[in-house]
Design a protein around this motif. Sequence first.
Motif, PDB file in Angstrom:
ATOM      1  N   HIS A  72       6.847  -1.972   8.689  1.00 21.26           N
ATOM      2  CA  HIS A  72       5.556  -2.358   9.275  1.00 21.26           C
ATOM      3  C   HIS A  72       5.662  -2.553  10.788  1.00 21.26           C
ATOM      4  CE1 HIS A  72       4.195  -2.702   5.181  1.00 21.26           C
ATOM      5  NE2 HIS A  72       5.073  -3.655   4.921  1.00 21.26           N
ATOM      6  N   GLY A 119       9.051   0.306  -3.351  1.00 27.49           N
ATOM      7  CA  GLY A 119       9.892   0.933  -2.335  1.00 27.49           C
ATOM      8  C   GLY A 119      10.519  -0.073  -1.398  1.00 27.49           C
ATOM      9  N   ASP A 122       4.449   1.179  -3.176  1.00 26.94           N
ATOM     10  CA  ASP A 122       4.910   0.748  -1.857  1.00 26.94           C
ATOM     11  C   ASP A 122       5.729  -0.532  -1.964  1.00 26.94           C
ATOM     12  OD1 ASP A 122       4.807   0.848   1.154  1.00 26.94           O
ATOM     13  OD2 ASP A 122       3.751  -1.046   0.844  1.00 26.94           O
ATOM     14  N   ILE A 129       5.986   2.378   7.810  1.00 20.39           N
ATOM     15  CA  ILE A 129       5.750   2.174   6.383  1.00 20.39           C
ATOM     16  C   ILE A 129       6.736   1.168   5.789  1.00 20.39           C
ATOM     17  CG2 ILE A 129       5.799   3.301   4.125  1.00 20.39           C
ATOM     18  CD1 ILE A 129       4.810   5.845   5.535  1.00 20.39           C
ATOM     19  N   LEU A 130       8.010   1.313   6.124  1.00 20.46           N
ATOM     20  CA  LEU A 130       9.040   0.501   5.492  1.00 20.46           C
ATOM     21  C   LEU A 130       9.238  -0.855   6.153  1.00 20.46           C
ATOM     22  CD1 LEU A 130      11.712   3.282   4.852  1.00 20.46           C
ATOM     23  CD2 LEU A 130      10.238   2.199   3.147  1.00 20.46           C
TER      24      LEU A 130
END
Length: 482
Positions: free
Chosen positions: A301, A245, A242, A298-299
Amino acid sequence: MFENADALLLARLQFAFTVSFHFIFPAFSIGLASYLAVLEGLWLRTGKAIYLDLFRYWLKIFAVAFAMGVVSGIVMSYQFGTNWAVFSDKAGPVIGPLMAYEVLTAFFLEAGFLGVMLFGMNKVGPRLHFAATLMVALGTFISAFWILSVNSWMQTPTGYEIGANGQFLPGESWWAIVFNPSFPYRLVHTVIAAYLTTALAVGGVGAWHLLRDRDNGHARKMFSMAMWMAALVAPVQIFAGDMHGLNTLEHQPAKVMAMEGHYTSHPDGAPLILFGLPSDEEQRVRYAIEIPKASSLILKHDPDAPLAGLDTIVPEDRPPVPVVFWAFRVMVGIGFAMLGLGLWSLLARARGRLYHWPWLHRAALVMGPSGFVAVIAGWVTTEVGRQPWVIYGLLRTADAASPLDAPAVGASLLAFIVVYCAVFGTGAWYVLRLMAQPPHPHETADPVLDQGPIRTAGITPGPTQNPGGEPLPGDTQTEDRP
């Protein structure tokens, strides 16, 4: 046969084929070298013969895998000069010294101590032999350090200057080149992947032998150690992935757009596309199964955070989405499957059924080769996602190739396919044959002396003794039953 083919495409296919073969072996040997160091250290600390037996069992496999990794890696340097001469000329002042550091530090360290590790236990004593094993394990890590620094600089180039002839030259500090923005994340992610690859392979071998004989103490021990590794390290790998990424989103946004399948921008939160059929022609993911706003969560938040899509990138700078999209999902899917296997093993351990759940053993057996698939899928995601650049944003792949005709590249590609499948196919078959043999007490001391041509030449390994003539610790102990 190749008259109408694209020489650039054939050169890329040739490099992809050879590096994929090569990547399998270091991904295994990096983790296996550390596992051997752990086994030998536990033997010296506890005196239990089971650790020495497992060390000798896996040392045979390591010797073969390491040799195939070295041989397959030699081809890489030749391809830089044959198929990628422009890249070698322009990036040589930066790439060349980093590769030389890898040879001077890692390869010399491995070469200097590998012979002691393989043949020296009854000649140098157990503690000095353990030091040699540690040096080989350290050498594999240092090798990964320099190779990944080179690759990361190609992904996120920093610390360079452009010379008068268009070459990339080192700037004021080499540290800016070595520790480029993506390097720490890529190093952690790749090395952990190597450890998990080894853990799953060891666990698969242990599961195979437990299914045949659940009372085999050596199979129990290796399976238990592998499952601890999967249970404890798989969550760390997901977290490291993560972080990697997020770093990629900052420095290579087009790659993340391709990974996510985001052809269009999403100003009010981007969905997480789980599955679908990306179409570069239609610029959309057909039959998409998605979770609304989960990608932004995810990317960024933040479920409502805007995310740009490939519509913000000029067409000639976009990577091929279908390949990146699916390679990324294979990698992530296997990662979560590893986590699931680790959690399942914790449940079995808590219930005292770790060695008595055949379905767990079958699952571990199926997952045995999954680490190799995951590292190849991760490599495809990284490298194809960088396209059309060989040095991101600075040198296009099409401009880095040698001026060769397609028939010349195609002929060498066919030769590589034939030779690699024959040589490394035989090597892989031999490794699987070694794995199929159950571990047992009092494994032979030397992994090569009792095999093949050396045995037939009349050289027979002697008893395992230290320089003083006394048996090594643990040699006369009974089999340990975990």
